[in-house]
Scaffold this motif. Sequence first.
Motif, PDB file in Angstrom:
ATOM      1  N   ASP A   9      77.025  45.948 -15.124  1.00 30.58           N
ATOM      2  CA  ASP A   9      77.977  45.668 -15.883  1.00 30.58           C
ATOM      3  C   ASP A   9      78.710  44.911 -15.239  1.00 30.58           C
ATOM      4  O   ASP A   9      78.761  43.471 -15.810  1.00 30.58           O
ATOM      5  N   ARG A  41      84.428  47.270 -11.556  1.00 26.29           N
ATOM      6  CA  ARG A  41      85.272  48.515 -12.073  1.00 26.29           C
ATOM      7  C   ARG A  41      84.090  49.441 -11.954  1.00 26.29           C
ATOM      8  O   ARG A  41      84.212  51.481 -11.789  1.00 26.29           O
ATOM      9  N   GLU A  42      82.671  49.577 -12.235  1.00 24.57           N
ATOM     10  CA  GLU A  42      81.595  49.922 -12.753  1.00 24.57           C
ATOM     11  C   GLU A  42      80.536  50.369 -12.035  1.00 24.57           C
ATOM     12  O   GLU A  42      79.784  51.163 -11.713  1.00 24.57           O
ATOM     13  N   ASP A  64      74.048  45.522 -21.327  1.00 29.32           N
ATOM     14  CA  ASP A  64      74.133  44.315 -21.133  1.00 29.32           C
ATOM     15  C   ASP A  64      73.204  43.820 -20.167  1.00 29.32           C
ATOM     16  O   ASP A  64      72.849  42.255 -20.252  1.00 29.32           O
TER      17      ASP A  64
HETATM   18  C1  BGC Z   1      81.277  47.721 -19.472  1.00 25.72           C
HETATM   19  C2  BGC Z   1      80.024  47.490 -20.484  1.00 25.72           C
HETATM   20  C3  BGC Z   1      79.260  48.228 -21.253  1.00 25.72           C
HETATM   21  C4  BGC Z   1      80.563  49.044 -22.313  1.00 25.72           C
HETATM   22  C5  BGC Z   1      79.735  49.871 -23.313  1.00 25.72           C
HETATM   23  C6  BGC Z   1      81.754  49.644 -20.401  1.00 25.72           C
HETATM   24  O1  BGC Z   1      82.485  49.332 -19.898  1.00 25.72           O
HETATM   25  O2  BGC Z   1      81.580  47.252 -18.723  1.00 25.72           O
HETATM   26  O3  BGC Z   1      80.316  46.460 -19.905  1.00 25.72           O
HETATM   27  O4  BGC Z   1      78.269  47.175 -22.263  1.00 25.72           O
HETATM   28  O5  BGC Z   1      81.481  49.836 -21.760  1.00 25.72           O
HETATM   29  O6  BGC Z   1      80.500  50.340 -24.004  1.00 25.72           O
END
Ligand code: BGC
Length: 880
Positions: free
Chosen positions: A494, A498-499, A506
């Motif tokens: 994503d 951050r993640e 995505d």
């Molecule tokens: C992510 C997104 C993801 C979404 C879903 C987010 O924190 O960065 O890209 O699809 O959460 O809730």
Amino acid sequence: MIKNIIVTLILAAVSSPAQVAAREVQPIQLKCEHLVNPLGVDAQSPRLTWMLKDDRNGARQSAYQIIVGTDSIQVLNGKGTLWNSGKQGSDEMLVAYNGKSLKPVTRYFWKVTVWDKDGNPSSSKVAAFETGMMGINHWKGTWISDHNNINHKSAPYFRKEFEVKKDVRYARAYIAVAGLYECSINGDRVGDHQLDPMYTRFDRRTLYVTHDVTSQLKKGANAIGMVLGNGWYNHQSLAVWDFHNAPWRARPAFCLDLRIVYKDGTEETIVSERDWKTASGPITFNSIYTGEHYDARLEQPGWDKPGFDDAKWGGVRYRSVPSNQVVAQLMVPIRLVTPYKPKLLKKIDWKTYVFDMGQNMSGVTRISIKGPEGTILKIKHGERIHESGRVDMSNIDVYYRGDKEADPFQTDILILSGKKEDEFMPKFNYKGFRYIEVTSSEPIEMTEANVTAYFTHSDVKPLGEVNTSVPLVNSLWKVTNNAYLSNLMGYPTDCPQREKNGWTGDGHLAIETALYNFDGITVYEKWLADHRDEQQPNGVLPDIIPTGGWGYGTANGLDWTSTIAIIPWQVYMFYGDSRLLENCYENIQRYVDYVDRISPDGLTTFGRGDWVPVKTTSNLELTSSVYFYTDASILAAAAQLFGRVEDHRRYTALSQKIKDAINKKFLNRTTGIYAGGSQTELSVPLYWKVVPENMIQKVAANLNKKVEETNFHLDVGVLGAKALLNALKENGYEQSAYKVAVQDTYPSWGWWVVNGATTLLENWDLKAKRDISDNHMMFGEIGGWFFKSVGGILPDPRQPGFKNILLRPIFPEGMDHAKVTHESPYGTIVSGWTKLNKKVTYEVQIPANASATFYPPANARDKGLVKLPAGKHTLQVTLL
Ligand code: BGC
């Protein structure tokens, strides 16, 4: 009726057939499993593909013959001891190996002869593929690690010396790792990959990598070194997704077979065993999520060379194999693809420097610097800067729960040796950033020369290009690709900061943009294998893949986890290769059956909904049910393709039932409005073909009205952003679609670019308080849409893989010329045009062995479609 509107048809210069066969016609780009001469193939019937170089008009392949053997000279001379397909009267250019059983760790050579349209043969050069371990039982090494536990911070180093007594013909290193690794032989790095092996569900599938190390061995004493990193296997940094509690978590371990084949035909394998030695070194901490800490004072020069004194090094311990599937990592690797030097350096004071790299990216920073012994440099990475000029991480560190002092987010820590110019670049981490802030414990002198950033990602080959007279269109295409590549690390993510999560939604929202622009099939085949590993027995999938257990509930529903159907289907559309779809068939079926069980009336709220909308929210049951319909339809089509008659009947009926249920509940047949009539609620049913034939015009007119109301601005979240432009363009509102696409005031894609974005953002609102990463791919339809609109290049579902190309370009007001290219499995497709007043000169190039169907746009005077054979064509189109 097919009406010909070709005014000029430029035929490629034609020479005599014999000349042509000798000079210009040849099978080229031979690949095995979609890779050039791959090493470590585990498949028993690997796929062989090629293209035909033949520029003549109407060029096609009338027959082929494949030869496979273990002797390259014999293969060159047309002798295949393993397989001779015989002459097949077929235009197929993707053929699965169908010869004698392949053996492990064996080199195979192959070539293809094709017969052209006139029946003249020409042969390819000889290509190769080499099999890998083909199963866990062929390994000679054993799994080893050091004696530390999961909490130990230092990365383990391992070494072993060995003797090479004879002349080496070739040597291969097979390296399986739970965690990450870097291997070196005699002090030189093995290969140029980063972050190997790719992230998988480690307790279900472990990847090994094969390297050709022939040139790195020498006669006499040799040494091999391994450093292991934690990666996603041993997640030590706390964040909200619980990876520190992953069921597979353990201290990294590896298994290695270094197979040496001597010139005299004998062979020997150096293996990971109890005789290896281990110690810690300069990497004092490493986390895929936060950073790497490196103490240059702890370097042990020569540790991976022969003759090093390892008396102080300890012994290793045996470890059990991390999973039962130790399989080849047969995919495009991650590399340090593009180096960047700082565009701007701001010296805040003698201890603080901020570098602007001019581009948001995923990657790593290399620092070369000399300074007093023990000086601590903190190298912090972020996408934004405060007014003070310092790096601002507040938009990306929100889910981090670790110790911000000991393990700061997106920050490497380097301690200088004081002895030399220290060189540091993290091996086992990457970050998302544009700015780098270096703070030093002591005053230090820094210049631009000290810092290089590397845009790092799966090194997929570019396949597409968009070049038009409209700078914003060109920028949107580029910015989209930068976001895409920033989010491709052996699986689509994503965001790189951050993640770094494999968010399913995505991934599929971006799939067409991905496949128009990059040769990503190997990455998606791997990610869908991760899907199969993760699927629950009842069919359910988590919304991030891989996962350590997080991601189940109600939001992991259809609009996200339909990856399982949508990605294999699109890979089939773009490559004409149905193997992934076949491998996932049973998984799609289990998934659809699950939703069917929980949705007896055909409607479902299982999903997340139109995530991050501008302002209007859309009906969850409507959008989720449309994705249910999509999956059931894909399954029905796949069933037909694979000759599963009963399944085809069953899932065709199911999709019809879902469609009827959606239209009954949500479509007002009098007004032509779905649900509340938002941009998303109108465009999603149109794009995914749920709208009844006789209502399409009305619904599309309503959608057009809706975008007129917002003065051609977006009012959608991710699901609407995927559907909107297509729903308008495909249903007669091309100009409106284009206006929305190139809008440059809020809210629009262009607004981001006007405000200096170098990658796509996560939120339309630049002042939003959450979901504000500056490098997200979920709104990435825009970059791919230009291929479908101004280029109009579309796969034909009846002849996928661009065997037949649907050309549906638009020639919008405000654009004078465009050239869009895509390298398809048959070769390069070019769709380009120039417009003067109402006259369009449309130039296309169709690769050999393919054809095209041109559909004039709605505003063309002449509406008849035109069939085009391979070759170059110029068409004149008059607009109304
Ligand atoms: C992510 C997104 C993801 C979404 C879903 C987010 O924190 O960065 O890209 O699809 O959460 O809730």
